[in-house]
Design a protein around this motif. Structure first.
Motif, PDB file in Angstrom:
ATOM      1  N   MET A 112       0.814  -1.208   0.000  1.00  0.00           N
ATOM      2  CA  MET A 112       0.000   0.000   0.000  1.00  0.00           C
ATOM      3  C   MET A 112       0.851   1.264   0.000  1.00  0.00           C
ATOM      4  O   MET A 112       0.335   2.361   0.092  1.00  0.00           O
ATOM      5  N   THR A 113       2.178   1.127  -0.061  1.00  0.00           N
ATOM      6  CA  THR A 113       3.042   2.306  -0.017  1.00  0.00           C
ATOM      7  C   THR A 113       3.526   2.728  -1.394  1.00  0.00           C
ATOM      8  O   THR A 113       4.377   3.609  -1.504  1.00  0.00           O
ATOM      9  N   GLY A 114       3.000   2.117  -2.462  1.00  0.00           N
ATOM     10  CA  GLY A 114       3.422   2.510  -3.802  1.00  0.00           C
ATOM     11  C   GLY A 114       4.891   2.214  -4.015  1.00  0.00           C
ATOM     12  O   GLY A 114       5.367   1.104  -3.777  1.00  0.00           O
ATOM     13  N   ASN A 115       5.640   3.230  -4.444  1.00  0.00           N
ATOM     14  CA  ASN A 115       7.063   3.050  -4.713  1.00  0.00           C
ATOM     15  C   ASN A 115       7.934   3.291  -3.493  1.00  0.00           C
ATOM     16  O   ASN A 115       9.153   3.378  -3.614  1.00  0.00           O
ATOM     17  N   GLY A 116       7.343   3.415  -2.324  1.00  0.00           N
ATOM     18  CA  GLY A 116       8.117   3.628  -1.110  1.00  0.00           C
ATOM     19  C   GLY A 116       7.727   4.913  -0.415  1.00  0.00           C
ATOM     20  O   GLY A 116       6.809   5.624  -0.830  1.00  0.00           O
ATOM     21  N   THR A 117       8.436   5.217   0.673  1.00  0.00           N
ATOM     22  CA  THR A 117       8.144   6.391   1.489  1.00  0.00           C
ATOM     23  C   THR A 117       9.108   7.515   1.152  1.00  0.00           C
ATOM     24  O   THR A 117      10.331   7.328   1.194  1.00  0.00           O
ATOM     25  N   ASN A 118       8.572   8.679   0.822  1.00  0.00           N
ATOM     26  CA  ASN A 118       9.408   9.855   0.579  1.00  0.00           C
ATOM     27  C   ASN A 118       9.893  10.427   1.904  1.00  0.00           C
ATOM     28  O   ASN A 118       9.094  10.651   2.815  1.00  0.00           O
ATOM     29  N   SER A 119      11.186  10.679   2.005  1.00  0.00           N
ATOM     30  CA  SER A 119      11.752  11.405   3.140  1.00  0.00           C
ATOM     31  C   SER A 119      12.118  12.802   2.657  1.00  0.00           C
ATOM     32  O   SER A 119      12.841  12.949   1.668  1.00  0.00           O
ATOM     33  N   TRP A 120      11.612  13.814   3.357  1.00  0.00           N
ATOM     34  CA  TRP A 120      11.842  15.197   2.949  1.00  0.00           C
ATOM     35  C   TRP A 120      12.817  15.862   3.906  1.00  0.00           C
ATOM     36  O   TRP A 120      12.710  15.705   5.123  1.00  0.00           O
ATOM     37  N   LEU A 121      13.770  16.620   3.349  1.00  0.00           N
ATOM     38  CA  LEU A 121      14.753  17.351   4.134  1.00  0.00           C
ATOM     39  C   LEU A 121      14.457  18.839   4.012  1.00  0.00           C
ATOM     40  O   LEU A 121      14.364  19.373   2.900  1.00  0.00           O
ATOM     41  N   VAL A 122      14.298  19.495   5.146  1.00  0.00           N
ATOM     42  CA  VAL A 122      13.937  20.910   5.180  1.00  0.00           C
ATOM     43  C   VAL A 122      15.068  21.678   5.861  1.00  0.00           C
ATOM     44  O   VAL A 122      15.335  21.485   7.055  1.00  0.00           O
ATOM     45  N   GLU A 123      15.713  22.542   5.098  1.00  0.00           N
ATOM     46  CA  GLU A 123      16.809  23.324   5.652  1.00  0.00           C
ATOM     47  C   GLU A 123      16.279  24.516   6.442  1.00  0.00           C
ATOM     48  O   GLU A 123      15.279  25.130   6.072  1.00  0.00           O
ATOM     49  N   ILE A 126      11.726  14.928   7.555  1.00  0.00           N
ATOM     50  CA  ILE A 126      10.331  14.513   7.700  1.00  0.00           C
ATOM     51  C   ILE A 126      10.193  13.088   7.172  1.00  0.00           C
ATOM     52  O   ILE A 126      10.520  12.811   6.020  1.00  0.00           O
ATOM     53  N   ASP A 127       9.742  12.187   8.028  1.00  0.00           N
ATOM     54  CA  ASP A 127       9.492  10.782   7.691  1.00  0.00           C
ATOM     55  C   ASP A 127      10.750  10.066   7.190  1.00  0.00           C
ATOM     56  O   ASP A 127      10.961   9.913   5.988  1.00  0.00           O
ATOM     57  N   PRO A 128      11.599   9.605   8.121  1.00  0.00           N
ATOM     58  CA  PRO A 128      12.799   8.868   7.699  1.00  0.00           C
ATOM     59  C   PRO A 128      12.491   7.534   7.043  1.00  0.00           C
ATOM     60  O   PRO A 128      13.366   6.943   6.412  1.00  0.00           O
ATOM     61  N   GLY A 129      11.260   7.048   7.183  1.00  0.00           N
ATOM     62  CA  GLY A 129      10.873   5.828   6.485  1.00  0.00           C
ATOM     63  C   GLY A 129      11.227   4.572   7.257  1.00  0.00           C
ATOM     64  O   GLY A 129      11.432   4.598   8.469  1.00  0.00           O
ATOM     65  N   PRO A 130      11.322   3.441   6.563  1.00  0.00           N
ATOM     66  CA  PRO A 130      11.635   2.176   7.231  1.00  0.00           C
ATOM     67  C   PRO A 130      13.087   2.142   7.691  1.00  0.00           C
ATOM     68  O   PRO A 130      13.893   3.005   7.329  1.00  0.00           O
ATOM     69  N   ASP A 131      13.416   1.149   8.480  1.00  0.00           N
ATOM     70  CA  ASP A 131      14.778   0.989   8.993  1.00  0.00           C
ATOM     71  C   ASP A 131      15.643   0.366   7.900  1.00  0.00           C
ATOM     72  O   ASP A 131      15.912  -0.835   7.890  1.00  0.00           O
ATOM     73  N   ASP A 132      16.068   1.219   6.981  1.00  0.00           N
ATOM     74  CA  ASP A 132      16.899   0.810   5.850  1.00  0.00           C
ATOM     75  C   ASP A 132      18.219   1.565   5.963  1.00  0.00           C
ATOM     76  O   ASP A 132      18.263   2.786   5.789  1.00  0.00           O
ATOM     77  N   ALA A 133      19.293   0.848   6.270  1.00  0.00           N
ATOM     78  CA  ALA A 133      20.568   1.494   6.578  1.00  0.00           C
ATOM     79  C   ALA A 133      21.066   2.362   5.427  1.00  0.00           C
ATOM     80  O   ALA A 133      21.564   3.475   5.648  1.00  0.00           O
ATOM     81  N   ALA A 134      20.934   1.882   4.198  1.00  0.00           N
ATOM     82  CA  ALA A 134      21.412   2.655   3.051  1.00  0.00           C
ATOM     83  C   ALA A 134      20.615   3.943   2.896  1.00  0.00           C
ATOM     84  O   ALA A 134      21.177   5.012   2.594  1.00  0.00           O
ATOM     85  N   HIS A 135      19.311   3.860   3.105  1.00  0.00           N
ATOM     86  CA  HIS A 135      18.466   5.052   2.995  1.00  0.00           C
ATOM     87  C   HIS A 135      18.813   6.061   4.088  1.00  0.00           C
ATOM     88  O   HIS A 135      18.917   7.269   3.825  1.00  0.00           O
ATOM     89  N   LEU A 136      19.018   5.588   5.304  1.00  0.00           N
ATOM     90  CA  LEU A 136      19.347   6.494   6.403  1.00  0.00           C
ATOM     91  C   LEU A 136      20.706   7.154   6.181  1.00  0.00           C
ATOM     92  O   LEU A 136      20.879   8.347   6.461  1.00  0.00           O
ATOM     93  N   ARG A 137      21.666   6.408   5.659  1.00  0.00           N
ATOM     94  CA  ARG A 137      22.971   7.009   5.344  1.00  0.00           C
ATOM     95  C   ARG A 137      22.820   8.072   4.260  1.00  0.00           C
ATOM     96  O   ARG A 137      23.484   9.120   4.303  1.00  0.00           O
TER      97      ARG A 137
END
Length: 248
Positions: A1-12, A20-31
């Protein structure tokens, strides 16, 4: 139900970057989030506590030392925010907007220049799932759409799907879609008591098995609104319509 995944937004902002919304616990994505941030990550903001938004929050907090910020009444029994947010709270140059409907603890985040980060409240690839109480509410979802509409935004940035450059057109379309669905459910609702399964077959004449559970939850959420509006009666495991000239 998440389509192509969760967008994480960075606001300077002046002190660094809010995520905003770091998403699932995916080490590569968090890095990748840490690498893309300009300056320190100062805040980790959650639109709500569904797994595809929440699970990366604590690992990212451990990597950066940033606090996790979310609505003060968490819908997840195993999670409490480091910074609890109310409706209208300022956080990292944004304003938190409590927008329940898809989730009881859902927040959108608005900038001062017409951008709203909408999480799953308004998505760019599909209409959102609205479950029944206590997790969701069609009435609150519609109220929350009105709240975002009142922001007079110029751009919506959702957690799933592409940016939405025509917010008013999109939101009015979502409201019309929900009300049309409500009308179709009321039209299909019999005058004599019927089970949820009976009503489901009337409303969704052909449905893929993989979508059946989502359809049941959506139907139940709409039936709850019709009940609260005095247009349907729920008695044990059955539902029936209340028409003009009939009584509850």
């Amino acid at each position: 139900m998440t389509g192509n995944g969760t967008n994480s937004w960075l606001v300077e902002h002046s002190a660094g970057t809010a995520v905003i919304d770091p998403g699932p616990d995916d080490a590569a994505h968090l890095r990748a989030i840490v690498a893309a941030a300009r300056g320190p990550i100062t805040h980790i903001l959650l639109t709500h506590t569904h797994r595809d938004h929440l699970e990366g929050a604590r690992p990212l907090a451990e990597m950066t030392g940033a606090p996790v910020c979310a609505y003060r009444h968490s819908a997840c029994a195993t999670f409490s925010p480091d910074i609890a947010l109310d409706d209208g709270a300022p956080v990292a140059t944004l304003t938190a907007l409590h927008t329940p409907g898809h989730a009881a603890d859902h927040l959108c985040f608005a900038t001062g220049d017409g951008i709203v980060f909408t999480g799953d409240h308004i998505m760019g690839w599909s209409t959102t799932m609205v479950p029944p109480a206590p997790h969701g509410s069609v009435r609150l979802f519609l109220d929350s759409l009105d709240k975002v509409l009142d922001r007079d935004a110029r751009l919506l940035l959702p957690a799933h799907g592409p940016p939405i450059p025509s917010p008013v057109l999109c939101i009015r379309g979502l409201i019309a879609h929900r009300l049309a669905r409500e009308d179709s459910i009321l039209a299909a609702l019999p005058d004599e008591p019927a089970t949820l399964d009976d009503i489901l077959r009337r409303v969704y004449r052909a449905i893929r098995p993989a979508l059946r559970r989502a359809a049941e939850l959506n139907l139940l959420a709409h039936l709850e609104k019709l009940r609260d509006d005095g247009r349907a009666v729920h008695d044990h495991d059955t539902w029936r319509a209340v028409r003009d000239g009939t009584t509850a």
